[in-house]
Design a protein around this motif. Sequence first.
Motif, PDB file in Angstrom:
ATOM      1  N   GLN A 209       0.827  -1.206   0.000  1.00 30.16           N
ATOM      2  CA  GLN A 209       0.000   0.000   0.000  1.00 30.16           C
ATOM      3  C   GLN A 209       0.861   1.257   0.000  1.00 30.16           C
ATOM      4  O   GLN A 209       0.481   2.285  -0.575  1.00 30.16           O
ATOM      5  CB  GLN A 209      -0.933  -0.007   1.221  1.00 30.16           C
ATOM      6  CG  GLN A 209      -2.055   1.009   1.152  1.00 30.16           C
ATOM      7  CD  GLN A 209      -3.014   0.734   0.006  1.00 30.16           C
ATOM      8  OE1 GLN A 209      -3.000  -0.330  -0.605  1.00 30.16           O
ATOM      9  NE2 GLN A 209      -3.834   1.716  -0.316  1.00 30.16           N
ATOM     10  N   ILE A 210       2.028   1.202   0.635  1.00 31.57           N
ATOM     11  CA  ILE A 210       2.948   2.346   0.590  1.00 31.57           C
ATOM     12  C   ILE A 210       3.378   2.618  -0.850  1.00 31.57           C
ATOM     13  O   ILE A 210       3.387   3.754  -1.329  1.00 31.57           O
ATOM     14  CB  ILE A 210       4.182   2.076   1.471  1.00 31.57           C
ATOM     15  CG1 ILE A 210       3.781   2.105   2.944  1.00 31.57           C
ATOM     16  CG2 ILE A 210       5.283   3.098   1.189  1.00 31.57           C
ATOM     17  CD1 ILE A 210       4.905   1.809   3.898  1.00 31.57           C
ATOM     18  N   TYR A 211       3.714   1.538  -1.577  1.00 32.16           N
ATOM     19  CA  TYR A 211       4.152   1.730  -2.956  1.00 32.16           C
ATOM     20  C   TYR A 211       3.004   2.142  -3.865  1.00 32.16           C
ATOM     21  O   TYR A 211       3.226   2.766  -4.910  1.00 32.16           O
ATOM     22  CB  TYR A 211       4.845   0.461  -3.460  1.00 32.16           C
ATOM     23  CG  TYR A 211       6.220   0.292  -2.867  1.00 32.16           C
ATOM     24  CD1 TYR A 211       6.449  -0.622  -1.841  1.00 32.16           C
ATOM     25  CD2 TYR A 211       7.278   1.078  -3.300  1.00 32.16           C
ATOM     26  CE1 TYR A 211       7.693  -0.755  -1.273  1.00 32.16           C
ATOM     27  CE2 TYR A 211       8.530   0.952  -2.725  1.00 32.16           C
ATOM     28  CZ  TYR A 211       8.736   0.037  -1.720  1.00 32.16           C
ATOM     29  OH  TYR A 211       9.976  -0.072  -1.165  1.00 32.16           O
ATOM     30  N   VAL A 212       1.759   1.829  -3.476  1.00 28.18           N
ATOM     31  CA  VAL A 212       0.607   2.371  -4.209  1.00 28.18           C
ATOM     32  C   VAL A 212       0.601   3.883  -4.068  1.00 28.18           C
ATOM     33  O   VAL A 212       0.423   4.624  -5.048  1.00 28.18           O
ATOM     34  CB  VAL A 212      -0.711   1.775  -3.685  1.00 28.18           C
ATOM     35  CG1 VAL A 212      -1.903   2.509  -4.294  1.00 28.18           C
ATOM     36  CG2 VAL A 212      -0.800   0.301  -4.027  1.00 28.18           C
ATOM     37  N   ALA A 213       0.790   4.370  -2.823  1.00 27.97           N
ATOM     38  CA  ALA A 213       0.805   5.813  -2.589  1.00 27.97           C
ATOM     39  C   ALA A 213       1.935   6.481  -3.352  1.00 27.97           C
ATOM     40  O   ALA A 213       1.807   7.618  -3.808  1.00 27.97           O
ATOM     41  CB  ALA A 213       0.929   6.096  -1.091  1.00 27.97           C
ATOM     42  N   LEU A 214       3.062   5.775  -3.518  1.00 22.62           N
ATOM     43  CA  LEU A 214       4.196   6.315  -4.263  1.00 22.62           C
ATOM     44  C   LEU A 214       4.069   6.095  -5.768  1.00 22.62           C
ATOM     45  O   LEU A 214       4.922   6.522  -6.534  1.00 22.62           O
ATOM     46  CB  LEU A 214       5.499   5.660  -3.779  1.00 22.62           C
ATOM     47  CG  LEU A 214       5.865   5.925  -2.318  1.00 22.62           C
ATOM     48  CD1 LEU A 214       7.092   5.138  -1.932  1.00 22.62           C
ATOM     49  CD2 LEU A 214       6.095   7.398  -2.102  1.00 22.62           C
ATOM     50  N   ARG A 215       2.980   5.402  -6.178  1.00 21.62           N
ATOM     51  CA  ARG A 215       2.726   5.089  -7.594  1.00 21.62           C
ATOM     52  C   ARG A 215       3.858   4.248  -8.192  1.00 21.62           C
ATOM     53  O   ARG A 215       4.178   4.351  -9.367  1.00 21.62           O
ATOM     54  CB  ARG A 215       2.527   6.370  -8.427  1.00 21.62           C
ATOM     55  CG  ARG A 215       1.440   7.300  -7.894  1.00 21.62           C
ATOM     56  CD  ARG A 215       0.081   6.624  -7.824  1.00 21.62           C
ATOM     57  NE  ARG A 215      -0.953   7.561  -7.432  1.00 21.62           N
ATOM     58  CZ  ARG A 215      -1.443   7.685  -6.209  1.00 21.62           C
ATOM     59  NH1 ARG A 215      -0.984   6.885  -5.243  1.00 21.62           N
ATOM     60  NH2 ARG A 215      -2.372   8.554  -5.931  1.00 21.62           N
ATOM     61  N   ASP A 216       4.499   3.434  -7.349  1.00 25.41           N
ATOM     62  CA  ASP A 216       5.521   2.493  -7.811  1.00 25.41           C
ATOM     63  C   ASP A 216       4.853   1.124  -7.865  1.00 25.41           C
ATOM     64  O   ASP A 216       4.959   0.314  -6.946  1.00 25.41           O
ATOM     65  CB  ASP A 216       6.707   2.500  -6.845  1.00 25.41           C
ATOM     66  CG  ASP A 216       7.870   1.654  -7.360  1.00 25.41           C
ATOM     67  OD1 ASP A 216       8.968   1.793  -6.825  1.00 25.41           O
ATOM     68  OD2 ASP A 216       7.679   0.856  -8.296  1.00 25.41           O
ATOM     69  N   PHE A 217       4.150   0.856  -8.986  1.00 26.34           N
ATOM     70  CA  PHE A 217       3.293  -0.322  -9.030  1.00 26.34           C
ATOM     71  C   PHE A 217       4.077  -1.617  -9.217  1.00 26.34           C
ATOM     72  O   PHE A 217       3.569  -2.697  -8.930  1.00 26.34           O
ATOM     73  CB  PHE A 217       2.250  -0.145 -10.139  1.00 26.34           C
ATOM     74  CG  PHE A 217       1.329   1.011  -9.885  1.00 26.34           C
ATOM     75  CD1 PHE A 217       1.349   2.124 -10.706  1.00 26.34           C
ATOM     76  CD2 PHE A 217       0.481   0.998  -8.794  1.00 26.34           C
ATOM     77  CE1 PHE A 217       0.516   3.193 -10.452  1.00 26.34           C
ATOM     78  CE2 PHE A 217      -0.358   2.067  -8.531  1.00 26.34           C
ATOM     79  CZ  PHE A 217      -0.338   3.168  -9.371  1.00 26.34           C
TER      80      PHE A 217
END
Length: 677
Positions: A209-217
Amino acid sequence: MQKRGKRQVRVILFLMGILIIWNACIPQEQKEVNPEMQAFEAFFTANGDSVSIAPRKVRTQALQKMQEIKDSLVRYNYLIVASKTCMMSSDMDSARLLIQQIEDFTERQPFSPQLADLQSDCFNMKGNVYARTGHMDSAEVYFRKAYELRMHGTKIEVVPDILMNLADATNRLGKLDVGAAWYRRALLLCDSLNITSTKKPPIYYGLAQIYVALRDFEQCDYYYNLAARSYEDMLPFEKHFYLNNRGTSYYYRGDYETAIDYFRKVTDLVEGYPDMVFELNLGWLNLGDCFLQVDEPDSAAKYINKCQPFFEKTGIITALYYIDTQKIELALIQKDLPKAWRILSESIISPDIDPDMVNIRNKYLQQYYEETEDYRKAYFYLKENNRMDDSIRNERVEMRTADLALRYQQDSTVMAQKVFIREKENEVLELRQMETLWIALTTITLLVVVFVYLYSKKKRALLLAQNRRTVSSLRLENIRNRLSPHFIFNVLNQEMAGRKAEEKQELSSLVKLMRRNLELAEQLCVTLAEELDFVKTYIDLERRSLGITFHPMIEIGEGVNPEQVQLPSMLIQIPVENAVKHALKEKEGERNLWIIIARQANGISIQIRDNGGGYRPNSRNRGTGTGMKVIMQTIQILNMKNKETIDVAIHNVSLSNGEIGCEVTFLLPDKYDYRIK
């Protein structure tokens, strides 16, 4: 980052050592097992999973057991279980009441490790209540207290659960790097204490979910796939978190059809558990937004209306904020601008709203103000979203760096094995024959020679490329306004349509200046005629604010053909703009500006002079220096590949009338190459 990870391991081992020593120092009679506490542990082990599956049944059993217990500490442990069941059935008022009773009891008791466990559970539950109702600042405070108390208790194995809650709270506050650090610490504890691997999947989808927020899919899918391996072993509420969060990741990718599939799986899952009311309504809420994105307003309205009564009843601020956001977009789709304004004016506003939700709301508000032709406010919300995106991009660099530094520090056993293997390899290396060593050294020497040769050959080209990127960055920094140029030009053209002829001329000059500014910013060099045309347009626009006392003069000497002379773009404009903004605008009396271009024996001389009092380093109007930095960096790059260089001089001069002015002089050689290969 590696040192910090090692410190974390040492702190954990140190705390474990303290617990062992403390336990050894307790008199034997205090170590005797409390039969009632033993009975509670057996009860919780048997019913722990049922807290989320059948909370009302477990609550009834816990309250019955509580009446049979004499030990007050054990009695309030049963009350903690009852409060958890209230949370699972979304009975927030009852949960608050029970938590307050437990908190009042613990404040009156002397400290002990068992009391620390109870207080930790109490604060963890209190943090969950605040998180569920959208007060994330308070949630973070109580989760941190729960973590600190648990480290002084007897059940350190539950610390990863608290750390996951703490990480989730900090994530929703937008502190993604802090949230990632808490998740990493939870993984480190799981590995260091040999805690069962069933606790890891929630950590994995939390990191995802952190990487979702960072848009690093790419990293997002990596962690979701790790969690998916244990999907069948997850509890219902864990499956809900996994499906809901993964659906959210596809929402932010713009893959709304896949997101809808995941949110439908959420609703299908929780419909089999009547007490998971919150999770069901959350699934409907997310489906409503997805149907808005695929332009199905009727379906969106259906799901919004289904979930709104529940969130109004429970008073969950973040959900109500999200519902208002969807209603604004629904009104915009239906072209009902008065309704959109009414929702906007009555909408709930809270400082604890998730940054992603604020981003979505800002997007809809920008659309609303564009449709109502309030372009100033539309521009404001566009800037806000750009600012948030920039912040996320900066955090993405931090997160990737932290991920590389921490990824191989999670398992202390693996680290110890690596150290052991390296020691053995060193022993083998010492036993190698001298001949092999010389062969290796010879090979390394040859590689170094080849590397130095190639490096020397391409060093100049690499340096030029790097400097050119620097210039490009400075140019963009100097002219960037964070708003689409086409948007500005369209607005100005609309304004010109209703203006008088003389006003149209001024706006037309402004549009011309802006278009030319963008064109020149992308060119390394231009002709003198193009540069002077741009400067004249700028001066014409400044005449109105400077008044009749402003006297600009452009003098082109004999032998100077403006169409044939080349120079770096904005070479004249930036000193002229500096003179106007930082010297002449606030000057009293006559304001003079001279631009003198003359031919000399070896090139073209350009002088920009004013009577603004001269350059004063400590002046409050001296500016940031970005413009002159662009010029000097550009000239430096060009001079590196030319035998004859462009000379620059900046100094104060005494004028004939006794005034002081600033003069910027450029000498452009005739035979000068403006190309960078």
